[in-house]
Write a protein that holds these residues in place. Structure first.
Motif, mmCIF file in Angstrom:
data_model
loop_
_atom_site.group_PDB
_atom_site.id
_atom_site.type_symbol
_atom_site.label_atom_id
_atom_site.label_comp_id
_atom_site.label_asym_id
_atom_site.label_seq_id
_atom_site.Cartn_x
_atom_site.Cartn_y
_atom_site.Cartn_z
ATOM 1 N N LEU A 193 0.850 -1.184 0.000
ATOM 2 C CA LEU A 193 0.000 0.000 0.000
ATOM 3 C C LEU A 193 0.883 1.231 0.000
ATOM 4 C CD1 LEU A 193 -2.794 1.387 0.309
ATOM 5 C CD2 LEU A 193 -2.435 1.238 2.796
ATOM 6 N N ARG A 194 0.667 2.105 -0.963
ATOM 7 C CA ARG A 194 1.478 3.311 -1.113
ATOM 8 C C ARG A 194 0.551 4.501 -1.352
ATOM 9 N NH1 ARG A 194 4.657 1.857 -6.294
ATOM 10 N NH2 ARG A 194 5.912 3.707 -5.801
ATOM 11 N N GLY A 195 1.051 5.686 -1.024
ATOM 12 C CA GLY A 195 0.303 6.891 -1.328
ATOM 13 C C GLY A 195 -0.120 7.651 -0.092
ATOM 14 N N PRO A 217 -8.105 10.624 -2.160
ATOM 15 C CA PRO A 217 -9.543 10.525 -2.402
ATOM 16 C C PRO A 217 -10.015 9.109 -2.690
ATOM 17 C CG PRO A 217 -8.432 11.429 -4.321
ATOM 18 C CD PRO A 217 -7.402 11.344 -3.235
ATOM 19 N N GLY A 218 -9.095 8.189 -2.851
ATOM 20 C CA GLY A 218 -9.470 6.810 -3.097
ATOM 21 C C GLY A 218 -8.236 5.934 -3.198
ATOM 22 N N THR A 219 -8.459 4.633 -3.131
ATOM 23 C CA THR A 219 -7.390 3.655 -3.225
ATOM 24 C C THR A 219 -7.648 2.750 -4.426
ATOM 25 O OG1 THR A 219 -7.016 3.655 -0.842
ATOM 26 C CG2 THR A 219 -6.214 1.744 -2.062
ATOM 27 N N LEU A 279 4.773 -1.334 -12.129
ATOM 28 C CA LEU A 279 5.229 -0.215 -11.301
ATOM 29 C C LEU A 279 4.962 1.125 -11.961
ATOM 30 C CD1 LEU A 279 8.614 -1.732 -10.084
ATOM 31 C CD2 LEU A 279 6.518 -1.446 -8.744
ATOM 32 N N ASP A 280 5.010 1.197 -13.301
ATOM 33 C CA ASP A 280 4.752 2.471 -13.963
ATOM 34 C C ASP A 280 3.290 2.858 -13.862
ATOM 35 O OD1 ASP A 280 3.964 0.415 -15.645
ATOM 36 O OD2 ASP A 280 4.428 1.530 -17.473
ATOM 37 N N LEU A 281 2.382 1.886 -13.933
ATOM 38 C CA LEU A 281 0.960 2.168 -13.718
ATOM 39 C C LEU A 281 0.740 2.703 -12.310
ATOM 40 C CD1 LEU A 281 -2.090 1.980 -14.266
ATOM 41 C CD2 LEU A 281 -1.950 -0.467 -13.680
ATOM 42 N N ALA A 282 1.354 2.066 -11.329
ATOM 43 C CA ALA A 282 1.231 2.548 -9.957
ATOM 44 C C ALA A 282 1.765 3.969 -9.825
ATOM 45 C CB ALA A 282 1.977 1.612 -9.004
ATOM 46 N N SER A 283 2.888 4.255 -10.468
ATOM 47 C CA SER A 283 3.466 5.609 -10.391
ATOM 48 C C SER A 283 2.528 6.642 -10.992
ATOM 49 C CB SER A 283 4.816 5.636 -11.114
ATOM 50 O OG SER A 283 5.762 4.825 -10.445
ATOM 51 N N SER A 284 1.879 6.307 -12.091
ATOM 52 C CA SER A 284 0.954 7.240 -12.719
ATOM 53 C C SER A 284 -0.244 7.524 -11.827
ATOM 54 C CB SER A 284 0.475 6.680 -14.067
ATOM 55 O OG SER A 284 1.535 6.603 -14.987
ATOM 56 N N ARG A 336 -1.216 11.253 -9.447
ATOM 57 C CA ARG A 336 -2.508 11.947 -9.467
ATOM 58 C C ARG A 336 -3.152 12.019 -8.090
ATOM 59 N NH1 ARG A 336 -1.074 10.226 -14.233
ATOM 60 N NH2 ARG A 336 -1.904 11.116 -16.162
ATOM 61 N N GLY A 337 -2.380 11.678 -7.065
ATOM 62 C CA GLY A 337 -2.836 11.850 -5.695
ATOM 63 C C GLY A 337 -3.590 10.682 -5.114
#
Length: 340
Positions: free
Chosen positions: A117-119, A124-126, A141-146, A150-151
């Motif tokens: 779990l990161r962020g 506003p959501g997970t 990992l790149d999808l997760a970074s994108s 965006r918060g």
């Protein structure tokens, strides 16, 4: 399949994972047979571990560890005796990377799942990232970074028969039960933000697209969903032998794999997906026995379809054509409840 064919088949998947394409060519050009795949990819991953030990800063060390995790994961694609060791090495490298780069990242595990779990705590959501037949949390990992950029918060997971859980669990069609337990665990951690558990999004890739769509139909806490190269239906008899072999390994035998494939059919479940849905397909993604995602969009009440004509499976050759659209869809729907 000979080495050039196998390396070409994995080319856009590997580069989409985030490894250097030139290094990929150097590694694969040096292979005498597919049997050398896992040892060579493991060797490359260990090289990045050595770079991490010698790095002049913690950031550089963490970046080398992330790259090691990618190479170790790609080592599993040969599906040989080294695959489980490679999956464990990938998991360890990812854990070490986050301990250096993101000390706030949390390992969350439960029955049938494990992940990171990161962020931000006030996201506003997970978004739960669901991997496919032979993919894992280290692949996207790149999808997760994108999504993080965006918060949003992200939970990238391995489920039954996936990643580091391959040796101890088997593929199962009722993946919604596993995701439900993961949501319970995230809720218990207070990780779903002030807006509550209804702000959960799913992104499923390859077979994970089926898992995500199925979960969205059966789990009421899912607020938005997106699939990438996800199957609408599988026909076991038509699937290519390599796919059936992989499925048999992950499901616990040929009979179990055949039974699993017979469950992969979203015709009855698609009308029950009330959350906003984005389905992404590649026009060049043609696998015998696999019905792609367009029927899912037709049957789902709030479906939107993005077909990229030149995209292959997982669209690693066309990331700019779908990745921003997908993460914007997920972000907008989690923030407002309405598609972008």
């Amino acid at each position: 399949m000979n080495v050039p064919e196998f390396a070409a088949a994995q080319w856009t998947r590997a580069t989409g994972t985030g490894v250097d394409p030139h290094e990929y060519r150097r590694v694969t050009d040096g292979l005498a047979s597919v049997a050398d795949w896992a040892p060579s990819f493991l060797h490359t991953g260990y090289g990045y571990l050595e770079r991490a030990e010698q790095a002049g800063s913690s950031v550089s060390a963490g970046e080398h560890l992330l790259m090691a995790a990618r190479w170790f994961h790609l080592a599993t694609l040969a599906h040989d005796a080294e695959a489980q060791r490679a999956a464990i090495e990938a998991d360890h490298a990812l854990s070490r990377a986050f301990s250096v780069l993101e000390p706030g990242a949390r390992r969350v595990s439960g029955e049938g799942f494990t992940g990171w779990l990161r962020g931000p705590a006030d996201a506003p959501g997970t978004v739960i990232i669901i991997p496919g037949l032979d993919s894992a949390k280290e692949e996207f990992l790149d999808l997760a970074s994108s999504l993080l950029a965006r918060g949003l918060a992200v939970f990238a997971m391995d489920g039954p028969g996936q990643g580091v859980l391959t040796a101890t669990t088997a593929l199962r069609p009722d993946y919604e039960q596993v995701v439900g337990r993961a949501i319970d665990a995230l809720e218990a951690l207070g990780a779903l933000g002030a807006l509550g558990v209804e702000r959960v999004g799913l992104v499923g890739l390859s077979l994970g697209g089926y898992f995500a769509a199925r979960t969205a139909a059966l789990e009421p806490r899912v607020a938005t969903v997106a699939t990438v190269s996800g199957p609408f239906r599988l026909d076991w008899e038509e699937l290519p032998p390599p796919v059936r072999d992989i499925m048999a390994r992950r499901a616990g035998g040929a009979d179990a794999a055949r039974d699993f494939a017979h469950h992969v059919d979203l015709a009855a479940l698609a009308p029950r997906i009330t959350a906003p849905l984005l389905v992404v397909d590649g026009g060049q993604d043609v696998i015998p026995g696999v019905t792609n995602g367009e029927p899912l969009v037709v049957l789902a009440p709030h479906g939107d379809y993005l077909s990229v004509p030149h995209g292959d499976h997982l669209l690693g050759n066309a990331r700019a054509d779908w990745l921003p659209r997908l993460v914007d869809h997920v972000t907008q729907t989690l923030r407002t409840g309405a598609p972008a």
